[in-house]
Each structure stands twice: as structure tokens, then as C-alpha cells.
Enzyme design. Structure first.
Site, PDB file in Angstrom:
ATOM      1  CB  CYS A 113      -0.950  -0.007   1.195  1.00 26.89           C
ATOM      2  SG  CYS A 113      -0.248  -0.693   2.697  1.00 26.89           S
ATOM      3  CG  HIS A 225      -0.977   3.842   4.595  1.00 31.39           C
ATOM      4  ND1 HIS A 225      -1.748   3.533   5.691  1.00 31.39           N
ATOM      5  CD2 HIS A 225      -0.467   2.662   4.147  1.00 31.39           C
ATOM      6  CE1 HIS A 225      -1.708   2.218   5.901  1.00 31.39           C
ATOM      7  NE2 HIS A 225      -0.951   1.667   4.987  1.00 31.39           N
TER       8      HIS A 225
HETATM    9  N1  LIG Z   1      -5.049  -3.496   4.646  1.00 34.67           N
HETATM   10  C1  LIG Z   1      -4.243  -2.958   3.733  1.00 34.67           C
HETATM   11  O1  LIG Z   1      -4.022  -1.731   3.710  1.00 34.67           O
HETATM   12  C2  LIG Z   1      -3.589  -3.814   2.698  1.00 34.67           C
HETATM   13  C3  LIG Z   1      -2.941  -3.181   1.662  1.00 34.67           C
HETATM   14  C4  LIG Z   1      -2.322  -3.952   0.692  1.00 34.67           C
HETATM   15  C5  LIG Z   1      -2.361  -5.311   0.792  1.00 34.67           C
HETATM   16  N2  LIG Z   1      -2.998  -5.921   1.820  1.00 34.67           N
HETATM   17  C6  LIG Z   1      -3.012  -7.384   1.843  1.00 34.67           C
HETATM   18  O2  LIG Z   1      -4.335  -7.844   1.585  1.00 34.67           O
HETATM   19  C7  LIG Z   1      -4.557  -9.062   2.274  1.00 34.67           C
HETATM   20  C8  LIG Z   1      -5.817  -8.929   3.126  1.00 34.67           C
HETATM   21  O3  LIG Z   1      -5.663  -7.863   4.030  1.00 34.67           O
HETATM   22  P1  LIG Z   1      -6.858  -7.299   4.916  1.00 34.67           P
HETATM   23  O4  LIG Z   1      -6.326  -6.050   5.482  1.00 34.67           O
HETATM   24  O5  LIG Z   1      -8.141  -7.265   4.146  1.00 34.67           O
HETATM   25  O6  LIG Z   1      -6.967  -8.446   6.064  1.00 34.67           O
HETATM   26  P2  LIG Z   1      -8.187  -8.821   7.028  1.00 34.67           P
HETATM   27  O7  LIG Z   1      -9.052  -7.641   7.236  1.00 34.67           O
HETATM   28  O8  LIG Z   1      -7.572  -9.484   8.203  1.00 34.67           O
HETATM   29  O9  LIG Z   1      -9.027  -9.916   6.192  1.00 34.67           O
HETATM   30  C9  LIG Z   1      -8.529 -11.211   5.892  1.00 34.67           C
HETATM   31  C10 LIG Z   1      -9.518 -11.941   5.012  1.00 34.67           C
HETATM   32  O10 LIG Z   1      -8.984 -13.228   4.659  1.00 34.67           O
HETATM   33  C11 LIG Z   1      -9.959 -14.220   4.946  1.00 34.67           C
HETATM   34  N3  LIG Z   1      -9.349 -15.525   5.212  1.00 34.67           N
HETATM   35  C12 LIG Z   1      -8.543 -15.866   6.245  1.00 34.67           C
HETATM   36  N4  LIG Z   1      -8.201 -17.164   6.146  1.00 34.67           N
HETATM   37  C13 LIG Z   1      -8.820 -17.640   5.030  1.00 34.67           C
HETATM   38  C14 LIG Z   1      -8.871 -18.918   4.384  1.00 34.67           C
HETATM   39  N5  LIG Z   1      -8.219 -19.970   4.894  1.00 34.67           N
HETATM   40  N6  LIG Z   1      -9.598 -19.063   3.248  1.00 34.67           N
HETATM   41  C15 LIG Z   1     -10.269 -18.014   2.725  1.00 34.67           C
HETATM   42  N7  LIG Z   1     -10.262 -16.781   3.286  1.00 34.67           N
HETATM   43  C16 LIG Z   1      -9.537 -16.600   4.426  1.00 34.67           C
HETATM   44  C17 LIG Z   1     -10.732 -13.656   6.132  1.00 34.67           C
HETATM   45  O11 LIG Z   1     -11.974 -14.321   6.278  1.00 34.67           O
HETATM   46  P3  LIG Z   1     -12.790 -14.380   7.694  1.00 34.67           P
HETATM   47  O12 LIG Z   1     -13.462 -13.048   7.855  1.00 34.67           O
HETATM   48  O13 LIG Z   1     -13.762 -15.481   7.475  1.00 34.67           O
HETATM   49  O14 LIG Z   1     -11.768 -14.660   8.753  1.00 34.67           O
HETATM   50  C18 LIG Z   1     -10.882 -12.204   5.680  1.00 34.67           C
HETATM   51  O15 LIG Z   1     -11.890 -12.115   4.695  1.00 34.67           O
HETATM   52  C19 LIG Z   1      -3.284  -9.332   3.054  1.00 34.67           C
HETATM   53  O16 LIG Z   1      -2.483 -10.202   2.269  1.00 34.67           O
HETATM   54  C20 LIG Z   1      -2.645  -7.984   3.174  1.00 34.67           C
HETATM   55  O17 LIG Z   1      -1.255  -8.061   3.330  1.00 34.67           O
HETATM   56  C21 LIG Z   1      -3.636  -5.198   2.778  1.00 34.67           C
END
Ligand SMILES: NC(=O)c1ccc[n+]([C@@H]2O[C@H](COP(=O)([O-])OP(=O)(O)OC[C@H]3O[C@@H](n4cnc5c(N)ncnc54)[C@H](OP(=O)(O)O)[C@@H]3O)[C@@H](O)[C@H]2O)c1
Length: 325
Positions: A113, A225
Site C-alpha cells: 500500500c 496512509h
Molecule cells: N489493509 C491494507 O491496507 C492492505 C494493503 C495492501 C495489501 N494488503 C493485503 O491484503 C490481504 C488482506 O488484508 P486485509 O487487510 O483485508 O486483512 P483482514 O481484514 O484481516 O481480512 C482477511 C480476510 O482473509 C480471509 N481468510 C482468512 N483465512 C482464510 C482462508 N483460509 N480461506 C479463505 N479466506 C480466508 C478472512 O476471512 P474471515 O473473515 O472469514 O476470517 C478475511 O476475509 C493481506 O495479504 C494484506 O497483506 C492489505
């Protein structure tokens, strides 16, 4: 005829934004599968055209290549595949043509990000005056650590006023009413992996010759950010010229008035698409230097929007092969 799209991680901070942005951008979708940990069974990925992967690095490492082999193109939001030489790392405003080699693994990586908003602002300036060196300090919101990060800031803030302090779980120290100069994990050289992602990814997408040094800091902001960016150029470029170049640059909005509200804060950028640039100033301590303040919604341009824009790029170039129904 639209595409069949799966969003893996659909209940997460980024996944939810992906579902909304597909609609906001009117991306041609015929069928959408929302997949999360409680509902990961039952999707036949060979019957999907595009998978937006956003369920964390471990899931991506294991599943993105398997899904890619099954047919659909995977746009992967984690850090698992970003530096793989057979996987293009794309910001559509910066290096759209690099997408051409995506069939090697059928995976396209979405950058970190903080890197995305940085390179959107740097690219037009680099084209104008060749960047030699960049010094960045980030002010990263808690949503960068997913929904658990947002919950921790909320709980600690309430706790401190109402119930008494709570122990940190997601962040290593209290984040409410504090700042933490540590994101990710330490490497041997004393930098963190979050910091090294920013120079590695900038080198892959923009120019390996740019010298870049970073300090990543977590701040008690929910979404958005911010980055204080100091740039040194090879050839002359002053603040007025930079302001004009940035005003015309794709994906950038300049908000830079010299009055007490004439700049952008993360609160202003929340829910928006643009990378905002404010506080454009000459740095008189080097021959050709500038300072900028760069802000964007990390869940949108920093993640979900960029992923959907990659899908749009593939669609516009006719690169999405529809898998048989
Ligand atoms: N947040 C940011 O600013 C940002 C920016 C760039 C990239 N990212 C990347 O994007 C990804 C997600 O980030 P996030 O911030 O959205 O995280 P998050 O809010 O913690 O959400 C994680 C998601 O993954 C799902 N999940 C977990 N285990 C799973 C499985 N075994 N099978 C299928 N789905 C599963 C969760 O489902 P449940 O709700 O059912 O647990 C939830 O929908 C990460 O790789 C992160 O590094 C994030």
C-alpha cells in the site's frame, strides 16, 4: 457479457472494498463469488475468469499458483509473489506494459500500500527530471494491519477512557495515543521488511537506479496512509514545475494552498480514489530537491482499487481469457 469473478478474503478490510469498487467502477461482472475462511469450500476456480486474492500471504503462497494453473488470472494482494521475476507487479499509472508477461504464472501482484501511493507520485516527476534519491517517512494507518488492527485501535481508545488500558495484541505496543516506529519484522540490517518492500518494489516497477531509504511508522489513524517524501533530482525541477506536472498526472490530485487547511489529511482521503499530493516545496539543502506530503486511502488505491484497475487494464487490452462454463 461480463466476467465470473471470485474475491477471496471478501469479509476482510480489503476484500470488502474490492466488492464495492467492482460496482463503483462498473467492471463487467456476470457472477461474483465472495470467499472467506468460513466459506472457502464450494468454489470451482476452473469456472471463474478472475480471482482477486486478499486473504493473507500464507493463503496466497499456497493457493495463487494452484488457482492460476486451473485457468483464471489471479490478482494477488499479498506480498507472496511481488518479487517473483515471473510475476508482474503493477500500478496501472506507472508500468501498465509490464502486465504482458502475466501468463507465465497467471498471477499479477498488487504492490504494498505505501509503495503504490509513492510510485504514483514519483513516476511523473521521474519522467521529468530523473530521480536520484528519495527519503520517505510513512505515517501508516491501523487498517494496514487488517480489520484486527482497526479493532485494536478502537478497543484501546475506548478502554483508556472508559474501562482502563487493554494489552496490545496486534501491534507490539499501545497504538492508541501513540506512534510505533516498527511495522512487520526486523531484518538483520535493522530495517523492517515493510521498509525493504518499499525500495524493492519501487526498483521493480519504476527504476532500479533510484536510491530510496525509508522509515515506516504506524499511527493511530483508522484509514489512510501519509508519507513525508524528500526527493533529489539529477536535473532541475522546482516546486512550481512539479505542481504543474503532478496536476496533469494520472491518479494524482494536487491540494496545495498556503493556508491553514490547504493540504490533505488521511481523514480527507478516506473513501477516495486519488493519491493526493500537498505541501510541495523546494529543498534548498541539495542542488535539485523537493519535499512532498503524499496521502491516499490504503484500502482503496493502496489495495482494492489498484487490484480492480489491474483487472480493468487486462479487460481493456483483451487479455482475460474466459474459462469454459
Ligand atoms: N489493509 C491494507 O491496507 C492492505 C494493503 C495492501 C495489501 N494488503 C493485503 O491484503 C490481504 C488482506 O488484508 P486485509 O487487510 O483485508 O486483512 P483482514 O481484514 O484481516 O481480512 C482477511 C480476510 O482473509 C480471509 N481468510 C482468512 N483465512 C482464510 C482462508 N483460509 N480461506 C479463505 N479466506 C480466508 C478472512 O476471512 P474471515 O473473515 O472469514 O476470517 C478475511 O476475509 C493481506 O495479504 C494484506 O497483506 C492489505
Amino acid at each position: 457479457m461480463g466476467y465470473r469473478v471470485a474475491v477471496v478474503g471478501a469479509t476482510g478490510s480489503v476484500g470488502r472494498e474490492m466488492m464495492m469498487i467492482l460496482e463503483e467502477l462498473e467492471f463487467p461482472v456476470d457472477e461474483i463469488h465472495a470467499v472467506a475462511s468460513r466459506k472457502s469450500i464450494g468454489v470451482d476456480f476452473s469456472k471463474v475468469d478472475i480471482v482477486l486474492m486478499s486473504a493473507g500471504g500464507a493463503i496466497s503462497k499456497e493457493w495463487s499458483p494452484k488457482i492460476g494453473k486451473a485457468g483464471p488470472v489471479v490478482i494477488d494482494n499479498s506480498s507472496a509473489w511481488r518479487m517473483d521475476p515471473d510475476v508482474p507487479l503493477i500500478v496501472p499509472e506507472v508500468n501498465p506494459d509490464a502486465v504482458a508477461m502475466f501468463r507465465r504464472k497467471n498471477i499479477i501482484a498488487n504492490p504494498n500500500c505505501s509503495t503504490i501511493q509513492l510510485v504514483v507520485a514519483l513516476k511523473p516527476l521521474h519522467d521529468a527530471a530523473r530521480i536520484k534519491r528519495v527519503v520517505v517517512s510513512t505515517y501508516q494507518s491501523v487498517s494496514g494491519a487488517g480489520k484486527q488492527g482497526m479493532d485494536e485501535l478502537w478497543d484501546q481508545t475506548k478502554g483508556i477512557f472508559v474501562l482502563g488500558p487493554t494489552d496490545p495484541h496486534v501491534f507490539p505496543k499501545q497504538i492508541a495515543f501513540n506512534v510505533i516506529p516498527f511495522i512487520g519484522a526486523f531484518k538483520d540490517d535493522g530495517y523492517t521488511d515493510e521498509e525493504s518492500k518499499m525500495w524493492n518494489e519501487t526498483h521493480k516497477m519504476l527504476d532500479p537506479n533510484i536510491k530510496l531509504t525509508v522509515t515506516c511508522v504506524r499511527v493511530p489513524v483508522m484509514v489512510g496512509h501519509s508519507e513525508a517524501v524528500n526527493i533529489e533530482f539529477e536535473t532541475p525541477l522546482d516546486a512550481d514545475e512539479a505542481r504543474e506536472i503532478l496536476r496533469d498526472a494520472p491518479g494524482v490530485m494536487v491540494v496545495d494552498k498556503h493556508d491553514e487547511t490547504g493540504y490533505i489529511t488521511p481523514k480527507d482521503a478516506q473513501g477516495e480514489f486519488a493519491v493526493y499530493v500537498s505541501r510541495i516545496r523546494n529543498d534548498a539543502t541539495v542542488p535539485y530537491g523537493l519535499n512532498l506530503w503524499v496521502v491516499s486511502d490504503n484500502l482503496r488505491k493502496g489495495a482494492a482499487l489498484n487490484a480492480v484497475q489491474i483487472a480493468q487494464l487486462l479487460h481493456e487490452r483483451g487479455l482475460i481469457e474466459k474459462t469454459p462454463a
